[in-house]
Design an enzyme around this catalytic site. Structure first.
Site, PDB file in Angstrom:
ATOM      1  N   CYS A 147     -13.991  26.491   5.354  1.00 60.71           N
ATOM      2  CA  CYS A 147     -14.813  26.198   4.135  1.00 60.71           C
ATOM      3  C   CYS A 147     -15.083  24.850   4.213  1.00 60.71           C
ATOM      4  CB  CYS A 147     -13.897  26.814   3.000  1.00 60.71           C
ATOM      5  SG  CYS A 147     -14.769  26.209   1.368  1.00 60.71           S
ATOM      6  N   CYS A 150     -14.794  23.189   0.621  1.00 60.99           N
ATOM      7  CA  CYS A 150     -13.657  23.061   0.131  1.00 60.99           C
ATOM      8  C   CYS A 150     -12.743  21.871   0.737  1.00 60.99           C
ATOM      9  CB  CYS A 150     -12.635  23.963   0.663  1.00 60.99           C
ATOM     10  SG  CYS A 150     -13.335  25.867  -0.018  1.00 60.99           S
ATOM     11  N   ASP A 151     -12.994  21.729   2.129  1.00 63.02           N
ATOM     12  CA  ASP A 151     -12.102  20.866   3.129  1.00 63.02           C
ATOM     13  C   ASP A 151     -13.017  19.607   3.733  1.00 63.02           C
ATOM     14  OD1 ASP A 151      -9.812  22.326   2.537  1.00 63.02           O
ATOM     15  OD2 ASP A 151     -10.239  23.796   4.172  1.00 63.02           O
TER      16      ASP A 151
END
Ligand SMILES: Cc1cc2nc3c(=O)[nH]c(=O)nc-3n(C[C@H](O)[C@H](O)[C@H](O)COP(=O)(O)OP(=O)(O)OC[C@H]3O[C@@H](n4cnc5c(N)ncnc54)[C@H](O)[C@@H]3O)c2cc1C
Length: 332
Positions: A147, A150-151
């Site tokens: 992701c 997300c990261d």
């Protein structure tokens, strides 16, 4: 016919609840918090992964309310404690069969017991598809991610790779290119599967380099973090190493909805269809929230948001059903 008979026999022996929640990720636990506070006395089955996908990652930095970040495990433990404190009956168990043809709905747990429910909230999430190599598991959360939203933040100014050739991979590469020094796209075939528009965006982003006909044989690391990829050109069979700080696997997601096949409307990829702006499925009284119905955003906060919506939709459905029942009794 045989199964229908078993279902009918089981129905006489089943426990009966107002609201059954399937899944223990951000969507399921948020639905539980709201349902419990609405006095629906929810029962929640966790499936095999109590806490959901976030238990598979390390740091969460984009969930509101945690200014210093929090680990996925700790955050989901908080969700669980909050749902339990408010009165959710949280149980281990996997829903393996359902009958939504009549109300109350019938569901089977672990192939051995069953339950009847006036409303069902499906929050079974989705699973990222992985390459299936050992080093991927070893470095998951330590340089391997599924992701970018997300990261990606953790790789500011660094060099990363995106594995995949579809729209999601192209989107992730473009997203990462805004913050990373260099982004490699590892594409197995000699062309993209992504839409023309996305291919155009990739081609016009100067710090994305696409390696076609290339497969990832191994993710390399120093024992703690990812340091590179071992690649093979599937035409020439030549092997090479690529130095990177992180790799994003973007080869697709699979919603965990097999058990509902044939019972609910789904799209071609298996995501459950909900009516726009609601969590209502095509069966009145069955609601769906989180990643099981969302192939676009796939975030903890959106999953939690739709979990809240599902509980409110379930509460209103029950209130309306009771009202209709009372009206029909008073008319007799
Ligand atoms: C590696 C990784 C890192 C991520 N990092 C972030 C991040 O930093 N920030 C962010 O916002 N999002 C992040 N995400 C995305 C986020 O995890 C998901 O969007 C979110 O977890 C979806 O929540 P959900 O409740 O819909 O489903 P899930 O979290 O997938 O939970 C599904 C639940 O359903 C249960 N279940 C499934 N089938 C059954 C069944 N038949 N019977 C009973 N139970 C069942 C499972 O056991 C599980 O408890 C990340 C995802 C991954 C994979």
């Amino acid at each position: 016919m045989f199964f229908r008979c078993i279902i009918l026999i089981n129905q006489y022996m089943s426990e009966y609840v107002k609201c059954l929640i399937i899944g223990a990720g951000p969507a399921g636990y948020t639905a539980a918090i709201y349902a419990a506070r609405a006095d629906l006395k929810p029962v929640l089955y966790t499936g095999v992964l109590d806490g959901g996908q976030l238990t598979q990652t390390t740091e969460i930095e984009n969930y509101p309310g945690y200014p210093d970040g929090i680990t996925g495990l700790a955050m989901m433990e908080n969700f669980r404690r909050q749902a339990a404190r408010l009165g959710t009956d949280i149980r281990a168990g996997f829903i393996n069969r359902v009958d939504f043809n009549s109300t109350p709905f019938w569901l089977e747990i672990d192939s051995e017991r069953s339950i009847l429910a006036d409303t069902v909230i499906i929050a079974t999430g989705a699973s990222a598809k992985w390459l299936g190599i050992n080093s991927e598991t070893k470095y998951s959360g330590f340089g391997v991610s599924a992701c970018a939203i997300c990261d990606g933040f953790f790789y500011k100014g660094q060099v990363v790779a995106v594995v995949g050739a579809g729209d999601t991979a192209a989107e992730e590469a473009c997203f990462l290119a805004k913050m990373c020094r260099k982004v490699y796209m590892i594409v197995r075939r000699n062309q993209f599967r992504a839409s023309k528009a996305m291919v155009h965006r990739v081609s016009n982003t100067c710090n994305i380099e696409v390696l076609f006909n290339t497969e990832t044989e191994e993710i390399l690391g120093d024992g703690l973090n990812v340091t590179g990829l071992l690649l093979v050109n599937n035409q020439t069979k030549a092997k090479s190493t690529l130095s990177i700080d992180g790799v994003f696997i973007a080869i697709g997601h699979k919603p965990n909805t097999e058990v509902f096949e044939g019972c609910l409307d789904m799209n071609d990829a298996g995501y459950i269809k909900t009516m726009p702006g609601t969590t209502c499925t095509n069966v009145a009284g069955v609601f769906c929230c989180g990643d099981a119905q969302d192939h676009v955003y796939r975030q903890a906060v959106t999953a939690a948001g739709t979990g809240c919506m599902a509980a409110i939709d379930a509460e209103r459905h029950l209130a309306n059903s009771n009202f209709i029942l009372k009206e029909s009794i008073s008319l007799k």
